[in-house]
Design a protein around this motif. Structure first.
Motif, PDB file in Angstrom:
ATOM      1  N   ARG A   1       0.830  -1.208   0.000  1.00 21.93           N
ATOM      2  CA  ARG A   1       0.000   0.000   0.000  1.00 21.93           C
ATOM      3  C   ARG A   1       0.865   1.258   0.000  1.00 21.93           C
ATOM      4  O   ARG A   1       0.545   2.253  -0.665  1.00 21.93           O
ATOM      5  CB  ARG A   1      -0.911  -0.036   1.232  1.00 21.93           C
ATOM      6  CG  ARG A   1      -2.083   0.916   1.173  1.00 21.93           C
ATOM      7  CD  ARG A   1      -3.122   0.519   2.196  1.00 21.93           C
ATOM      8  NE  ARG A   1      -3.712  -0.768   1.856  1.00 21.93           N
ATOM      9  CZ  ARG A   1      -4.401  -1.511   2.716  1.00 21.93           C
ATOM     10  NH1 ARG A   1      -4.566  -1.106   3.958  1.00 21.93           N
ATOM     11  NH2 ARG A   1      -4.919  -2.661   2.342  1.00 21.93           N
ATOM     12  N   GLY A   2       1.964   1.203   0.729  1.00 21.40           N
ATOM     13  CA  GLY A   2       2.879   2.340   0.725  1.00 21.40           C
ATOM     14  C   GLY A   2       3.519   2.554  -0.635  1.00 21.40           C
ATOM     15  O   GLY A   2       3.713   3.701  -1.067  1.00 21.40           O
ATOM     16  N   GLN A   3       3.834   1.447  -1.322  1.00 27.23           N
ATOM     17  CA  GLN A   3       4.421   1.568  -2.660  1.00 27.23           C
ATOM     18  C   GLN A   3       3.431   2.203  -3.636  1.00 27.23           C
ATOM     19  O   GLN A   3       3.806   3.047  -4.452  1.00 27.23           O
ATOM     20  CB  GLN A   3       4.854   0.185  -3.148  1.00 27.23           C
ATOM     21  CG  GLN A   3       5.706   0.193  -4.409  1.00 27.23           C
ATOM     22  CD  GLN A   3       4.878   0.232  -5.678  1.00 27.23           C
ATOM     23  OE1 GLN A   3       3.727  -0.203  -5.690  1.00 27.23           O
ATOM     24  NE2 GLN A   3       5.465   0.744  -6.746  1.00 27.23           N
ATOM     25  N   ARG A   4       2.152   1.824  -3.538  1.00 25.26           N
ATOM     26  CA  ARG A   4       1.140   2.411  -4.422  1.00 25.26           C
ATOM     27  C   ARG A   4       0.924   3.887  -4.116  1.00 25.26           C
ATOM     28  O   ARG A   4       0.758   4.710  -5.022  1.00 25.26           O
ATOM     29  CB  ARG A   4      -0.171   1.634  -4.298  1.00 25.26           C
ATOM     30  CG  ARG A   4      -0.104   0.228  -4.882  1.00 25.26           C
ATOM     31  CD  ARG A   4      -1.488  -0.369  -5.044  1.00 25.26           C
ATOM     32  NE  ARG A   4      -2.138  -0.583  -3.756  1.00 25.26           N
ATOM     33  CZ  ARG A   4      -2.047  -1.697  -3.075  1.00 25.26           C
ATOM     34  NH1 ARG A   4      -1.307  -2.717  -3.529  1.00 25.26           N
ATOM     35  NH2 ARG A   4      -2.682  -1.837  -1.922  1.00 25.26           N
ATOM     36  N   LEU A   5       0.938   4.211  -2.820  1.00 22.88           N
ATOM     37  CA  LEU A   5       0.779   5.611  -2.439  1.00 22.88           C
ATOM     38  C   LEU A   5       1.954   6.439  -2.934  1.00 22.88           C
ATOM     39  O   LEU A   5       1.776   7.569  -3.430  1.00 22.88           O
ATOM     40  CB  LEU A   5       0.660   5.719  -0.916  1.00 22.88           C
ATOM     41  CG  LEU A   5       0.541   7.140  -0.351  1.00 22.88           C
ATOM     42  CD1 LEU A   5      -0.675   7.847  -0.922  1.00 22.88           C
ATOM     43  CD2 LEU A   5       0.470   7.097   1.179  1.00 22.88           C
ATOM     44  N   LYS A   6       3.154   5.878  -2.845  1.00 27.92           N
ATOM     45  CA  LYS A   6       4.340   6.573  -3.359  1.00 27.92           C
ATOM     46  C   LYS A   6       4.210   6.827  -4.857  1.00 27.92           C
ATOM     47  O   LYS A   6       4.569   7.907  -5.357  1.00 27.92           O
ATOM     48  CB  LYS A   6       5.588   5.738  -3.069  1.00 27.92           C
ATOM     49  CG  LYS A   6       6.879   6.360  -3.572  1.00 27.92           C
ATOM     50  CD  LYS A   6       8.066   5.457  -3.270  1.00 27.92           C
ATOM     51  CE  LYS A   6       9.361   6.041  -3.826  1.00 27.92           C
ATOM     52  NZ  LYS A   6      10.525   5.157  -3.555  1.00 27.92           N
ATOM     53  N   LEU A   7       3.673   5.854  -5.591  1.00 23.68           N
ATOM     54  CA  LEU A   7       3.478   6.019  -7.028  1.00 23.68           C
ATOM     55  C   LEU A   7       2.491   7.147  -7.319  1.00 23.68           C
ATOM     56  O   LEU A   7       2.728   7.995  -8.187  1.00 23.68           O
ATOM     57  CB  LEU A   7       2.982   4.709  -7.632  1.00 23.68           C
ATOM     58  CG  LEU A   7       2.613   4.747  -9.118  1.00 23.68           C
ATOM     59  CD1 LEU A   7       3.838   5.064  -9.977  1.00 23.68           C
ATOM     60  CD2 LEU A   7       1.984   3.417  -9.543  1.00 23.68           C
ATOM     61  N   ILE A   8       1.380   7.171  -6.577  1.00 27.68           N
ATOM     62  CA  ILE A   8       0.370   8.216  -6.787  1.00 27.68           C
ATOM     63  C   ILE A   8       0.955   9.592  -6.514  1.00 27.68           C
ATOM     64  O   ILE A   8       0.765  10.542  -7.289  1.00 27.68           O
ATOM     65  CB  ILE A   8      -0.851   7.963  -5.895  1.00 27.68           C
ATOM     66  CG1 ILE A   8      -1.575   6.693  -6.341  1.00 27.68           C
ATOM     67  CG2 ILE A   8      -1.812   9.144  -5.930  1.00 27.68           C
ATOM     68  CD1 ILE A   8      -2.708   6.289  -5.425  1.00 27.68           C
ATOM     69  N   LEU A   9       1.700   9.713  -5.418  1.00 25.74           N
ATOM     70  CA  LEU A   9       2.300  11.005  -5.077  1.00 25.74           C
ATOM     71  C   LEU A   9       3.315  11.437  -6.129  1.00 25.74           C
ATOM     72  O   LEU A   9       3.409  12.628  -6.475  1.00 25.74           O
ATOM     73  CB  LEU A   9       2.958  10.925  -3.698  1.00 25.74           C
ATOM     74  CG  LEU A   9       2.002  10.732  -2.508  1.00 25.74           C
ATOM     75  CD1 LEU A   9       2.786  10.546  -1.222  1.00 25.74           C
ATOM     76  CD2 LEU A   9       1.055  11.923  -2.394  1.00 25.74           C
ATOM     77  N   THR A  10       4.070  10.464  -6.645  1.00 26.67           N
ATOM     78  CA  THR A  10       5.044  10.787  -7.694  1.00 26.67           C
ATOM     79  C   THR A  10       4.340  11.304  -8.942  1.00 26.67           C
ATOM     80  O   THR A  10       4.770  12.298  -9.554  1.00 26.67           O
ATOM     81  CB  THR A  10       5.878   9.542  -8.048  1.00 26.67           C
ATOM     82  OG1 THR A  10       6.589   9.102  -6.885  1.00 26.67           O
ATOM     83  CG2 THR A  10       6.872   9.852  -9.166  1.00 26.67           C
ATOM     84  N   ILE A  11       3.248  10.661  -9.321  1.00 24.46           N
ATOM     85  CA  ILE A  11       2.493  11.079 -10.502  1.00 24.46           C
ATOM     86  C   ILE A  11       1.925  12.476 -10.305  1.00 24.46           C
ATOM     87  O   ILE A  11       1.977  13.324 -11.207  1.00 24.46           O
ATOM     88  CB  ILE A  11       1.353  10.080 -10.801  1.00 24.46           C
ATOM     89  CG1 ILE A  11       1.922   8.693 -11.120  1.00 24.46           C
ATOM     90  CG2 ILE A  11       0.486  10.583 -11.952  1.00 24.46           C
ATOM     91  CD1 ILE A  11       2.870   8.661 -12.273  1.00 24.46           C
ATOM     92  N   ARG A  12       1.390  12.742  -9.133  1.00 23.75           N
ATOM     93  CA  ARG A  12       0.768  14.046  -8.861  1.00 23.75           C
ATOM     94  C   ARG A  12       1.799  15.172  -8.803  1.00 23.75           C
ATOM     95  O   ARG A  12       1.487  16.330  -9.119  1.00 23.75           O
ATOM     96  CB  ARG A  12      -0.011  13.978  -7.551  1.00 23.75           C
ATOM     97  CG  ARG A  12      -1.275  13.132  -7.642  1.00 23.75           C
ATOM     98  CD  ARG A  12      -1.834  12.838  -6.262  1.00 23.75           C
ATOM     99  NE  ARG A  12      -2.275  14.034  -5.581  1.00 23.75           N
ATOM    100  CZ  ARG A  12      -3.513  14.542  -5.659  1.00 23.75           C
ATOM    101  NH1 ARG A  12      -4.414  13.949  -6.430  1.00 23.75           N
ATOM    102  NH2 ARG A  12      -3.846  15.625  -4.984  1.00 23.75           N
ATOM    103  N   GLN A  13       3.025  14.836  -8.412  1.00 19.43           N
ATOM    104  CA  GLN A  13       4.048  15.866  -8.263  1.00 19.43           C
ATOM    105  C   GLN A  13       4.873  16.084  -9.529  1.00 19.43           C
ATOM    106  O   GLN A  13       5.619  17.054  -9.612  1.00 19.43           O
ATOM    107  CB  GLN A  13       4.964  15.500  -7.098  1.00 19.43           C
ATOM    108  CG  GLN A  13       4.270  15.501  -5.745  1.00 19.43           C
ATOM    109  CD  GLN A  13       5.108  14.872  -4.649  1.00 19.43           C
ATOM    110  OE1 GLN A  13       6.247  14.472  -4.883  1.00 19.43           O
ATOM    111  NE2 GLN A  13       4.546  14.780  -3.443  1.00 19.43           N
ATOM    112  N   THR A  14       4.743  15.184 -10.486  1.00 23.32           N
ATOM    113  CA  THR A  14       5.509  15.304 -11.714  1.00 23.32           C
ATOM    114  C   THR A  14       4.836  16.296 -12.656  1.00 23.32           C
ATOM    115  O   THR A  14       3.668  16.131 -13.023  1.00 23.32           O
ATOM    116  CB  THR A  14       5.625  13.937 -12.420  1.00 23.32           C
ATOM    117  OG1 THR A  14       6.261  13.012 -11.538  1.00 23.32           O
ATOM    118  CG2 THR A  14       6.434  14.056 -13.700  1.00 23.32           C
ATOM    119  N   ARG A  15       5.555  17.329 -13.052  1.00 29.74           N
ATOM    120  CA  ARG A  15       4.983  18.365 -13.920  1.00 29.74           C
ATOM    121  C   ARG A  15       4.934  17.934 -15.386  1.00 29.74           C
ATOM    122  O   ARG A  15       4.048  18.336 -16.127  1.00 29.74           O
ATOM    123  CB  ARG A  15       5.803  19.662 -13.800  1.00 29.74           C
ATOM    124  CG  ARG A  15       5.764  20.257 -12.383  1.00 29.74           C
ATOM    125  CD  ARG A  15       6.547  21.556 -12.314  1.00 29.74           C
ATOM    126  NE  ARG A  15       6.521  22.126 -10.974  1.00 29.74           N
ATOM    127  CZ  ARG A  15       5.538  22.908 -10.527  1.00 29.74           C
ATOM    128  NH1 ARG A  15       4.523  23.211 -11.324  1.00 29.74           N
ATOM    129  NH2 ARG A  15       5.585  23.391  -9.298  1.00 29.74           N
TER     130      ARG A  15
END
Length: 226
Positions: free
Chosen positions: A82-96
């Motif tokens: 679950r932490g790995q998936r959350l990290k992926l979501i945050l990375t996607i949201r923060q990538t311009r």
């Protein structure tokens, strides 16, 4: 990576099982193999009228310990995933750069799935992730996760009883040992059959394969002095 359902689509609420078929079958087989290991060591039990009871409680104690360890590891694995998936979501949201975000999504897919998904589909997923109003600040466990851990514990422990119960009701240790192994192989066949039906691999074939694994394991245990 879970897919997101568009807001425009409405689907009836469907409660997912806490443990999937593969999880249930694998945990049951794990309990059977653990109990079989102790049953294979029956010669190490001291002779006498209490030998059967000692064998039963030895196998039960083993699976209680391993059931607890497996349940805890299930929670750790769930939290890590679950932490790995959350990290992926945050990375996607923060990538311009949207192209980089799409590439990140593609890398997160299983290798076999990557050729089946084009960039346009991944872009839609990226857009949905970016438009999510809120995202959890950290991964956490919920009630269903605890229920799943309890389920795993019970599956591992309950797998002991059919294997060890003959030592309580049959006084002759040799007869109890034979009965125990027959019951174990029958349960392994049932577990393999269920797994084969679930995976479209053929129930009979998977059941017999699981029995073969059990037979080989028993032979190995005997060869090692069990």
């Amino acid at each position: 990576m879970s897919t997101l359902t568009p807001a425009s689509e409405t689907r009836p609420a469907q409660r997912e099982p806490v443990l999937h078929t593969v999880d249930r079958v694998c945990e049951l087989c794990f309990g059977l193999f653990m109990a079989l290991t102790f049953v294979g060591a029956v010669k190490a039990v001291s002779a006498g009228e209490a030998a059967g009871h000692k064998m039963f409680f030895s196998a039960l104690g083993c699976n209680l310990a391993w059931g607890l360890a497996d349940a805890v590891m299930y929670l750790i694995r769930t939290l890590a995933d679950r932490g790995q998936r959350l990290k992926l979501i945050l990375t996607i949201r923060q990538t311009r750069d949207n192209a980089i975000a799409v590439h990140t999504l593609r890398d997160a897919l299983p290798k076999a799935v990557q050729p089946l998904v084009d960039d346009a589909e991944l872009e839609r997923v990226r857009a949905r992730l970016a438009s999510m109003p809120t995202v959890p600040s950290r991964a956490s466990l919920g009630r269903n996760d605890l229920v799943g851990a309890v389920g795993i514990f019970l599956l591992v422990v309950l797998g002991t009883f059919p294997v060890a119960l003959p030592f309580l009701v049959i006084k002759d240790i040799t007869a109890a040992l034979i009965t125990s192994r027959v019951l174990t192989l029958a349960m392994l066949f049932a577990a393999g059959y269920a797994l084969g039906r679930y995976s479209a691999g053929g129930g009979m074939k998977a059941g017999l394969l699981m029995v073969a694994v059990g037979v080989l394991l028993t032979i190995a245990i005997i060869a090692l002095g069990g």
